[in-house]
Design a protein around this motif. Structure first.
Motif, PDB file in Angstrom:
ATOM      1  N   ARG A 275      -7.730  -3.172 -18.812  1.00 36.93           N
ATOM      2  CA  ARG A 275      -8.229  -4.052 -19.865  1.00 36.93           C
ATOM      3  C   ARG A 275      -9.755  -4.116 -19.872  1.00 36.93           C
ATOM      4  NH1 ARG A 275      -4.024  -9.154 -19.071  1.00 36.93           N
ATOM      5  NH2 ARG A 275      -2.238  -8.186 -20.149  1.00 36.93           N
ATOM      6  N   ALA A 276     -10.339  -4.117 -18.673  1.00 39.72           N
ATOM      7  CA  ALA A 276     -11.795  -4.202 -18.572  1.00 39.72           C
ATOM      8  C   ALA A 276     -12.456  -2.824 -18.607  1.00 39.72           C
ATOM      9  CB  ALA A 276     -12.180  -4.920 -17.279  1.00 39.72           C
ATOM     10  N   ARG A 277     -11.640  -1.772 -18.739  1.00 40.88           N
ATOM     11  CA  ARG A 277     -12.148  -0.394 -18.691  1.00 40.88           C
ATOM     12  C   ARG A 277     -12.953  -0.157 -17.417  1.00 40.88           C
ATOM     13  NH1 ARG A 277     -12.299  -1.649 -24.239  1.00 40.88           N
ATOM     14  NH2 ARG A 277     -11.231  -0.094 -25.521  1.00 40.88           N
ATOM     15  N   ASP A 278     -12.432  -0.692 -16.322  1.00 45.05           N
ATOM     16  CA  ASP A 278     -13.073  -0.530 -15.018  1.00 45.05           C
ATOM     17  C   ASP A 278     -12.512   0.746 -14.390  1.00 45.05           C
ATOM     18  OD1 ASP A 278     -14.230  -0.785 -12.536  1.00 45.05           O
ATOM     19  OD2 ASP A 278     -13.934  -2.952 -12.429  1.00 45.05           O
ATOM     20  N   TYR A 279     -13.126   1.868 -14.678  1.00 43.04           N
ATOM     21  CA  TYR A 279     -12.587   3.169 -14.296  1.00 43.04           C
ATOM     22  C   TYR A 279     -12.467   3.368 -12.789  1.00 43.04           C
ATOM     23  CZ  TYR A 279     -12.624   4.721 -19.119  1.00 43.04           C
ATOM     24  OH  TYR A 279     -12.351   4.844 -20.461  1.00 43.04           O
ATOM     25  N   PRO A 280     -13.427   2.941 -11.975  1.00 42.56           N
ATOM     26  CA  PRO A 280     -13.235   3.109 -10.530  1.00 42.56           C
ATOM     27  C   PRO A 280     -12.004   2.381 -10.002  1.00 42.56           C
ATOM     28  CG  PRO A 280     -15.541   2.689 -11.012  1.00 42.56           C
ATOM     29  CD  PRO A 280     -14.801   2.466 -12.291  1.00 42.56           C
ATOM     30  N   VAL A 281     -11.718   1.190 -10.535  1.00 43.85           N
ATOM     31  CA  VAL A 281     -10.528   0.440 -10.105  1.00 43.85           C
ATOM     32  C   VAL A 281      -9.261   1.173 -10.522  1.00 43.85           C
ATOM     33  CG1 VAL A 281      -9.200  -1.670 -10.483  1.00 43.85           C
ATOM     34  CG2 VAL A 281     -11.651  -1.809 -10.038  1.00 43.85           C
ATOM     35  N   VAL A 282      -9.206   1.607 -11.784  1.00 42.23           N
ATOM     36  CA  VAL A 282      -8.029   2.327 -12.274  1.00 42.23           C
ATOM     37  C   VAL A 282      -7.801   3.594 -11.453  1.00 42.23           C
ATOM     38  CG1 VAL A 282      -7.040   3.542 -14.251  1.00 42.23           C
ATOM     39  CG2 VAL A 282      -8.315   1.417 -14.605  1.00 42.23           C
ATOM     40  N   GLN A 283      -8.857   4.329 -11.219  1.00 37.12           N
ATOM     41  CA  GLN A 283      -8.760   5.572 -10.459  1.00 37.12           C
ATOM     42  C   GLN A 283      -8.286   5.323  -9.038  1.00 37.12           C
ATOM     43  OE1 GLN A 283     -11.578   9.195 -11.215  1.00 37.12           O
ATOM     44  NE2 GLN A 283     -12.489   7.962  -9.615  1.00 37.12           N
ATOM     45  N   GLY A 284      -8.821   4.295  -8.391  1.00 38.40           N
ATOM     46  CA  GLY A 284      -8.448   3.996  -7.016  1.00 38.40           C
ATOM     47  C   GLY A 284      -7.012   3.539  -6.887  1.00 38.40           C
ATOM     48  N   VAL A 285      -6.551   2.662  -7.783  1.00 36.17           N
ATOM     49  CA  VAL A 285      -5.188   2.154  -7.707  1.00 36.17           C
ATOM     50  C   VAL A 285      -4.178   3.250  -8.014  1.00 36.17           C
ATOM     51  CG1 VAL A 285      -3.543   0.507  -8.679  1.00 36.17           C
ATOM     52  CG2 VAL A 285      -5.890  -0.204  -8.255  1.00 36.17           C
ATOM     53  N   VAL A 286      -4.444   4.049  -9.048  1.00 34.36           N
ATOM     54  CA  VAL A 286      -3.528   5.143  -9.387  1.00 34.36           C
ATOM     55  C   VAL A 286      -3.417   6.136  -8.232  1.00 34.36           C
ATOM     56  CG1 VAL A 286      -3.189   7.127 -10.901  1.00 34.36           C
ATOM     57  CG2 VAL A 286      -3.866   4.927 -11.862  1.00 34.36           C
ATOM     58  N   LEU A 287      -4.538   6.448  -7.610  1.00 31.92           N
ATOM     59  CA  LEU A 287      -4.520   7.369  -6.474  1.00 31.92           C
ATOM     60  C   LEU A 287      -3.689   6.807  -5.327  1.00 31.92           C
ATOM     61  CD1 LEU A 287      -5.513   9.909  -5.020  1.00 31.92           C
ATOM     62  CD2 LEU A 287      -7.537   8.626  -4.310  1.00 31.92           C
ATOM     63  N   LEU A 288      -3.867   5.527  -5.020  1.00 28.70           N
ATOM     64  CA  LEU A 288      -3.127   4.917  -3.918  1.00 28.70           C
ATOM     65  C   LEU A 288      -1.628   4.903  -4.205  1.00 28.70           C
ATOM     66  CD1 LEU A 288      -3.086   3.437  -1.222  1.00 28.70           C
ATOM     67  CD2 LEU A 288      -3.403   1.299  -2.457  1.00 28.70           C
ATOM     68  N   ILE A 289      -1.242   4.529  -5.424  1.00 29.69           N
ATOM     69  CA  ILE A 289       0.175   4.499  -5.776  1.00 29.69           C
ATOM     70  C   ILE A 289       0.778   5.900  -5.673  1.00 29.69           C
ATOM     71  CG2 ILE A 289       1.796   4.126  -7.676  1.00 29.69           C
ATOM     72  CD1 ILE A 289       0.097   1.787  -8.577  1.00 29.69           C
ATOM     73  N   ALA A 290       0.034   6.906  -6.123  1.00 34.18           N
ATOM     74  CA  ALA A 290       0.525   8.284  -6.038  1.00 34.18           C
ATOM     75  C   ALA A 290       0.695   8.720  -4.587  1.00 34.18           C
ATOM     76  CB  ALA A 290      -0.435   9.220  -6.768  1.00 34.18           C
ATOM     77  N   VAL A 291      -0.265   8.378  -3.744  1.00 34.89           N
ATOM     78  CA  VAL A 291      -0.185   8.749  -2.327  1.00 34.89           C
ATOM     79  C   VAL A 291       0.999   8.057  -1.656  1.00 34.89           C
ATOM     80  CG1 VAL A 291      -1.344   8.515  -0.106  1.00 34.89           C
ATOM     81  CG2 VAL A 291      -2.630   9.305  -2.082  1.00 34.89           C
ATOM     82  N   LEU A 292       1.191   6.784  -1.935  1.00 37.36           N
ATOM     83  CA  LEU A 292       2.319   6.052  -1.348  1.00 37.36           C
ATOM     84  C   LEU A 292       3.651   6.631  -1.814  1.00 37.36           C
ATOM     85  CD1 LEU A 292       1.061   2.344  -1.570  1.00 37.36           C
ATOM     86  CD2 LEU A 292       1.239   3.784   0.464  1.00 37.36           C
ATOM     87  N   THR A 293       3.709   7.047  -3.080  1.00 31.73           N
ATOM     88  CA  THR A 293       4.930   7.656  -3.594  1.00 31.73           C
ATOM     89  C   THR A 293       5.245   8.959  -2.859  1.00 31.73           C
ATOM     90  OG1 THR A 293       4.525   6.702  -5.789  1.00 31.73           O
ATOM     91  CG2 THR A 293       6.065   8.550  -5.657  1.00 31.73           C
ATOM     92  N   ILE A 294       4.214   9.774  -2.613  1.00 30.67           N
ATOM     93  CA  ILE A 294       4.415  11.017  -1.864  1.00 30.67           C
ATOM     94  C   ILE A 294       4.890  10.720  -0.442  1.00 30.67           C
ATOM     95  CG2 ILE A 294       3.220  13.005  -0.878  1.00 30.67           C
ATOM     96  CD1 ILE A 294       1.424  13.011  -3.332  1.00 30.67           C
ATOM     97  N   LEU A 295       4.291   9.728   0.191  1.00 25.42           N
ATOM     98  CA  LEU A 295       4.689   9.373   1.560  1.00 25.42           C
ATOM     99  C   LEU A 295       6.144   8.896   1.604  1.00 25.42           C
ATOM    100  CD1 LEU A 295       1.460   7.547   2.817  1.00 25.42           C
ATOM    101  CD2 LEU A 295       2.246   9.855   3.397  1.00 25.42           C
ATOM    102  N   ILE A 296       6.559   8.163   0.584  1.00 29.00           N
ATOM    103  CA  ILE A 296       7.954   7.712   0.517  1.00 29.00           C
ATOM    104  C   ILE A 296       8.893   8.911   0.413  1.00 29.00           C
ATOM    105  CG2 ILE A 296       9.637   6.532  -0.947  1.00 29.00           C
ATOM    106  CD1 ILE A 296       7.470   4.465  -1.561  1.00 29.00           C
ATOM    107  N   ASN A 297       8.530   9.872  -0.424  1.00 28.16           N
ATOM    108  CA  ASN A 297       9.372  11.064  -0.563  1.00 28.16           C
ATOM    109  C   ASN A 297       9.455  11.852   0.745  1.00 28.16           C
ATOM    110  OD1 ASN A 297       9.942  10.625  -3.290  1.00 28.16           O
ATOM    111  ND2 ASN A 297       8.085  11.668  -3.957  1.00 28.16           N
ATOM    112  N   ILE A 298       8.344  11.941   1.456  1.00 30.27           N
ATOM    113  CA  ILE A 298       8.361  12.619   2.757  1.00 30.27           C
ATOM    114  C   ILE A 298       9.239  11.852   3.738  1.00 30.27           C
ATOM    115  CG2 ILE A 298       6.949  13.309   4.723  1.00 30.27           C
ATOM    116  CD1 ILE A 298       6.551  15.072   2.313  1.00 30.27           C
ATOM    117  N   ALA A 299       9.143  10.526   3.715  1.00 25.97           N
ATOM    118  CA  ALA A 299       9.970   9.702   4.603  1.00 25.97           C
ATOM    119  C   ALA A 299      11.458   9.890   4.300  1.00 25.97           C
ATOM    120  CB  ALA A 299       9.584   8.233   4.470  1.00 25.97           C
TER     121      ALA A 299
END
Length: 314
Positions: A275-299
Motif C-alpha cells: 500500500r505504501a509502495r515500500d519496495y524494500p519491505v515488499v522485496q524482503g518479505v517476499v524473499l523470506l516467505i519464498a525461502v521458508l517455503t523451500i525449507l518446508i519442502n526440503i523438510a
C-alpha cells in the motif's frame, strides 16, 4: 541417507539462488518508476533522484543485483522507505507472530484431522463417514474471512467469552496473549483440519485393503496394533505431503486472519508495504516467505526419507 541429504542440500542452494534472483527481478520488471511511485506524481525531479539513489536504482542492473545479493548474504534486506527502520528488524519482529499462528494451527489440525480421518476411513460409507465428510466439505467451502468474521461476532462481540483488543505480546501479558490467539488459530485450522482429514481418510481406505493388513488381522493382532503400527505407518506419507503444502499456503495466506484480528505478522507487513509502495519491505518479505517455503519442502522430503527407507535410494 548421507548422499540423499547432500543432494537435498545442493538442491536447496540452487533454489535459494533462483528465488533470490526472481525476487530481485520481479520489482525491476514492474512498469513505472519505483521512486516516482513512492513519492507520488507531485514530487520534484530532485526528490525522485534522491530516492532513486537511496534505492540504488541509478546504478546499472548488474551492479544492483550484485550489491543486493551481497547485502542479502549478510542478512541486510535494506531500509524501509516509510519507517526508516531496517527491513530485517521489521521482519524479525513480525516473523515470530506469524510462525506462532501457523505452528499452533498446524498442531491443532493434526490433533483433530488425523483421528477423524482414521475414523472416516475405517467406517467408510457408514454414518460416521458421511457426517465427517460433510463437515470436511463445509470446512473447505467456507472462506477464511467468513470463518474469522463469524467467530469474531459470536465469541468476541456477542458472547464476550474472548477479548477483542489490541495485540499484546506474550512477555507483557501471557494470559491475555493466549486469549487473543485462540480465534486466529481456529480460523486458520478450519480448512486445514478438513484437508488433513480427507487425505487421511483417502490414504487409509487404500491401505486397509492391502493383503498385509488382512494378514496382520489373521495373525490375531489387536485392531489398535493393526491400525497404528501397520496401516497408519504406511498411509502417513501422503498426509505429510499435504501438511507441507498447507504450511506453505499458510505462510502467505495469513493476511486475512491478521487483518481481521489485528495480528501483527508477516502478511500484514507485506500488505502495508504494498500500500505504501515500500519496495524494500515488499522485496524482503517476499524473499523470506519464498525461502521458508523451500525449507518446508526440503523438510517434507527428509520426512519422506525417514518414514519410507525406499525413497532414500531413489
Amino acid at each position: 541417507m548421507t548422499q540423499y541429504l547432500a543432494r537435498r542440500g545442493l538442491y536447496l542452494l540452487v533454489q535459494l539462488l533462483v528465488v533470490a534472483t526472481v525476487v530481485f527481478l520481479l520489482l525491476r520488471l514492474v512498469p513505472g518508476d519505483p521512486a516516482r511511485a513512492i513519492l507520488g506524481e507531485t514530487a520534484t525531479e530532485e526528490q525522485v533522484a534522491r530516492v532513486r539513489h537511496q534505492l540504488g536504482l541509478d546504478q546499472p542492473i548488474y551492479r544492483q543485483y550484485v550489491s543486493w545479493m551481497a547485502d542479502v548474504l549478510r542478512g541486510d534486506l535494506g531500509t524501509s522507505i516509510t519507517s526508516g527502520r531496517p527491513v530485517a528488524t521489521d521482519v524479525r519482529d513480525r516473523l515470530g507472530n506469524s510462525l506462532e499462528l501457523i505452528a499452533l494451527a498446524t498442531c491443532l489440525s493434526l490433533i483433530i484431522g488425523l483421528p477423524l480421518g482414521i475414523i472416516a476411513g475405517l467406517r467408510a460409507n457408514r454414518l460416521p463417514d458421511f457426517v465427517l465428510s460433510a463437515a470436511a466439505m463445509l470446512g473447505l467451502s467456507l472462506p477464511g474471512f467468513v470463518v474469522g468474521t463469524v467467530l469474531l461476532l459470536i465469541f468476541a462481540l456477542r458472547l464476550r467469552w474472548l477479548p477483542q483488543t489490541q495485540f499484546v505480546e506474550w512477555s507483557e501479558n501471557p494470559g491475555q496473549h493466549l486469549k487473543l490467539v485462540i480465534l486466529p488459530v481456529l480460523t486458520l485450522a478450519a480448512s486445514t483440519v478438513a484437508v488433513i482429514m480427507r487425505m487421511t481418510r483417502s490414504s487409509m481406505l487404500e491401505v486397509v485393503r492391502q493383503d498385509y493388513i488382512k494378514l496382520a488381522r489373521a495373525k490375531g493382532l489387536s485392531e489398535r496394533t493393526v491400525i497404528l503400527r501397520h496401516a497408519l505407518r504406511n498411509a502417513i506419507n501422503p498426509v505429510v505431503s499435504v501438511v507441507g503444502l498447507e504450511l506453505a499456503t499458510l505462510l502467505g495466506g495469513t493476511v486475512i486472519v491478521e487483518t481481521i484480528f489485528g495480528w501483527p505478522g508477516l502478511s500484514s507487513l507485506l500488505i502495508a508495504g504494498v500500500r505504501a509502495r515500500d519496495y524494500p519491505v515488499v522485496q524482503g518479505v517476499v524473499l523470506l516467505i519464498a525461502v521458508l517455503t523451500i525449507l518446508i519442502n526440503i523438510a517434507v522430503d527428509i520426512a519422506y526419507a525417514v518414514l519410507d527407507p525406499r525413497i532414500r535410494i531413489s
